[in-house]
Design a protein around this motif. Structure first.
Motif, PDB file in Angstrom:
ATOM      1  N   TYR A 233     -53.483 -17.547   2.623  1.00 16.35           N
ATOM      2  CA  TYR A 233     -54.306 -18.730   2.377  1.00 16.35           C
ATOM      3  C   TYR A 233     -55.533 -18.612   3.261  1.00 16.35           C
ATOM      4  N   SER A 234     -56.611 -19.220   2.786  1.00 13.09           N
ATOM      5  CA  SER A 234     -57.858 -19.167   3.545  1.00 13.09           C
ATOM      6  C   SER A 234     -57.974 -20.393   4.439  1.00 13.09           C
ATOM      7  N   TYR A 235     -58.631 -20.196   5.586  1.00  9.91           N
ATOM      8  CA  TYR A 235     -58.831 -21.342   6.488  1.00  9.91           C
ATOM      9  C   TYR A 235     -59.724 -22.391   5.838  1.00  9.91           C
ATOM     10  N   LYS A 236     -60.468 -21.990   4.774  1.00  8.63           N
ATOM     11  CA  LYS A 236     -61.375 -22.933   4.109  1.00  8.63           C
ATOM     12  C   LYS A 236     -60.656 -23.821   3.092  1.00  8.63           C
ATOM     13  N   ASP A 237     -59.447 -23.416   2.727  1.00 10.71           N
ATOM     14  CA  ASP A 237     -58.659 -24.173   1.754  1.00 10.71           C
ATOM     15  C   ASP A 237     -58.457 -25.609   2.247  1.00 10.71           C
ATOM     16  N   GLN A 238     -58.780 -26.574   1.399  1.00 13.98           N
ATOM     17  CA  GLN A 238     -58.675 -27.975   1.800  1.00 13.98           C
ATOM     18  C   GLN A 238     -57.250 -28.331   2.234  1.00 13.98           C
ATOM     19  N   GLN A 274     -61.314 -18.920  16.010  1.00 11.82           N
ATOM     20  CA  GLN A 274     -62.408 -19.853  15.710  1.00 11.82           C
ATOM     21  C   GLN A 274     -62.233 -20.494  14.342  1.00 11.82           C
ATOM     22  N   ARG A 275     -61.829 -19.670  13.364  1.00 10.15           N
ATOM     23  CA  ARG A 275     -61.653 -20.204  12.000  1.00 10.15           C
ATOM     24  C   ARG A 275     -60.575 -21.290  11.982  1.00 10.15           C
ATOM     25  N   LEU A 276     -59.461 -20.996  12.644  1.00  9.59           N
ATOM     26  CA  LEU A 276     -58.365 -21.981  12.633  1.00  9.59           C
ATOM     27  C   LEU A 276     -58.764 -23.246  13.393  1.00  9.59           C
ATOM     28  N   GLU A 277     -59.529 -23.079  14.460  1.00 11.86           N
ATOM     29  CA  GLU A 277     -60.003 -24.257  15.204  1.00 11.86           C
ATOM     30  C   GLU A 277     -60.938 -25.090  14.331  1.00 11.86           C
ATOM     31  N   ASP A 278     -61.721 -24.391  13.523  1.00 11.69           N
ATOM     32  CA  ASP A 278     -62.630 -25.066  12.595  1.00 11.69           C
ATOM     33  C   ASP A 278     -61.809 -25.879  11.576  1.00 11.69           C
TER      34      ASP A 278
END
Ligand code: ZN
Length: 428
Positions: A233-238, A274-278
């Motif tokens: 899954y992508s970190y951008k996934d809602q 950083q992505r996960l923190e975002d």
């Protein structure tokens, strides 16, 4: 003067030749943690009598030994630092240290916190008093954790159904009818499904919340949902953003599930963090690598440089459980930088055929962890909640939670809180 550790210890356990980096500080720290007393190891002439129970660790099967405190300090550090894992030999097919090559496993000592027991023995012989470690006079700590390898069962479903059909046909052609029937019932079940059986964050939260427990969820910080890491899954996934924020808001902890590939790439680790923190809108301080693909001690150094405060990788996966470093205590493996490892002992499987046996293993570990006053960490995967998809897993977890709700001697907290408490004990 007793036997030097380097003498008479020529077996797979501990020899001077194998030591790459050993410091006395880890042992010192562990004694201080339990007693609040600092030992002067350089001045210590104390000789400790080592009971026969530990003799195979030192390569002296069945014999009693006498060792100086200084030698024992080196020996304990050797195990906690996993010195035998350094280098590029004894790796398994995933590039990790091979479970079956472990000295503790080979000596049948991997099922108990043998190093902690040895430290307890030494403390007793030195006549030191143990201090109360855990809050509220609890005997030991427990951390519940979940690796989130998959978050949903609906993405790329057509492709996956095609794959399931091909497996069904292949098994029919090869006259393996039992396996073919398994694939057929999976296809049938997924046709009738009304809700995604894989996405179960809220269900995990619900069963834990009912008992007042909070746990740690390790999420990937990947850019794409489909990559050589597989279907993740992508970190951008809602869905990821909503789930991680919901968890944080309600007192659960989010940690990074580090990617399998490029596991020793510092910049990549920083990016994932950083992505996960975002996504989560929170600082991430803990990490566990997917498939436990780590290399000690290098991984600890990289985690520290990437900004993590602790990792929880010191355990086994793939159906092997136990005390990988012979300990159930947090420690600072790279003493000088304050980075912490919190070992874990028990991990689930996609199918748990006999929940009672698994539960009994859990009970056995709890008893052993309590006897040394340590911290036990267990790991159940997010995607195994559904009983049809992962028979036995949910049942086992509920048995564990039921037990924990009745055991008032245990301090049950997310990893972050155990890390904070551990740090305060060492500072205090
Ligand atoms: Zn994983």
């Amino acid at each position: 003067m007793g036997l030097g550790v380097g003498h008479g210890c020529q077996n797979q356990g501990f020899s001077k030749k194998k030591v790459h980096k050993v410091s006395d500080k880890l042992f010192d720290e562990q004694v201080y943690l339990r007693t609040g007393r600092k030992l002067d190891l350089h001045a210590a002439e104390d000789v400790i009598n080592i009971p026969a129970k530990y003799s195979s660790l030192f390569g002296n099967e069945g014999e009693k030994l006498s060792l100086t405190l200084k030698d024992i300090a080196k020996f304990v550090s050797y195990h906690l630092l996993r010195n035998e894992e350094s280098g590029s030999v004894n790796l398994d097919k995933r590039g990790r240290f091979d479970h079956n090559k472990s000295t503790l496993v080979k000596n049948k000592l991997g099922q108990s916190p043998i190093i902690d027991e040895l430290i307890s023995e030494i403390i007793e012989q030195l006549g030191l008093e143990r201090r109360q470690l855990w809050p509220d006079a609890k005997k030991a700590a427990i951390c519940l954790t979940h690796d989130v390898d998959s978050l949903d069962g609906t993405s790329y479903l057509c492709l996956r159904k095609g794959w399931w059909y091909s497996k069904f046909l292949q098994n029919c052609c090869e006259l393996r009818f039992a396996q073919a029937a398994t694939w057929r019932s999976k296809i049938k079940r997924w046709k009738q499904l009304r809700e995604d059986p894989i996405f179960a964050i809220d269900k995990w939260m619900e069963v834990e919340d009912k008992l007042g427990f909070r746990s740690t969820f390790f999420f990937f910080g990947l850019k794409h949902s489909l990559s050589r890491e597989g279907r993740r899954y992508s970190y951008k996934d809602q869905k990821v953003r909503d789930a991680t924020r919901r968890l944080c808001k309600s007192g659960w902890e989010i940690g990074l599930h580090g990617a399998y590939y490029r596991h020793l790439d510092l910049d990549y680790l920083k990016e994932q963090k950083q992505r996960l923190e975002d996504a989560a809108g929170n600082e991430i301080t803990g990490v566990r690598q997917h498939f436990l693909r780590v290399r000690f001690p290098k991984s600890w150094d990289l985690y520290h440089r990437a900004g993590f405060k602790y990792s929880s990788n010191m355990g086994w996966s793939g159906g092997f459980n136990g005390f990988r470093a012979g300990t159930c205590f947090p420690n600072h493996p790279l003493h000088e930088n304050g980075f912490c490892e919190i070992p874990f002992q028990l991990m689930d499987l996609p199918i748990i055929k006999n929940p009672e046996t698994y539960f009994n293993l859990f009970l056995d570990y709890v008893t052993k962890v309590k006897s040394v006053g340590g911290c036990m960490v267990i790991d159940f995967h997010q995607e195994y909640f559904d009983e049809s998809e992962s028979p036995g897993v949910n049942k086992t977890y509920r048995m564990i939670l039921d037990y924990l709700s009745g055991d008032k001697e245990l301090w049950i907290k997310p990893l972050r809180e155990v890390h904070n408490h551990f740090s305060s004990l060492l500072q205090g």
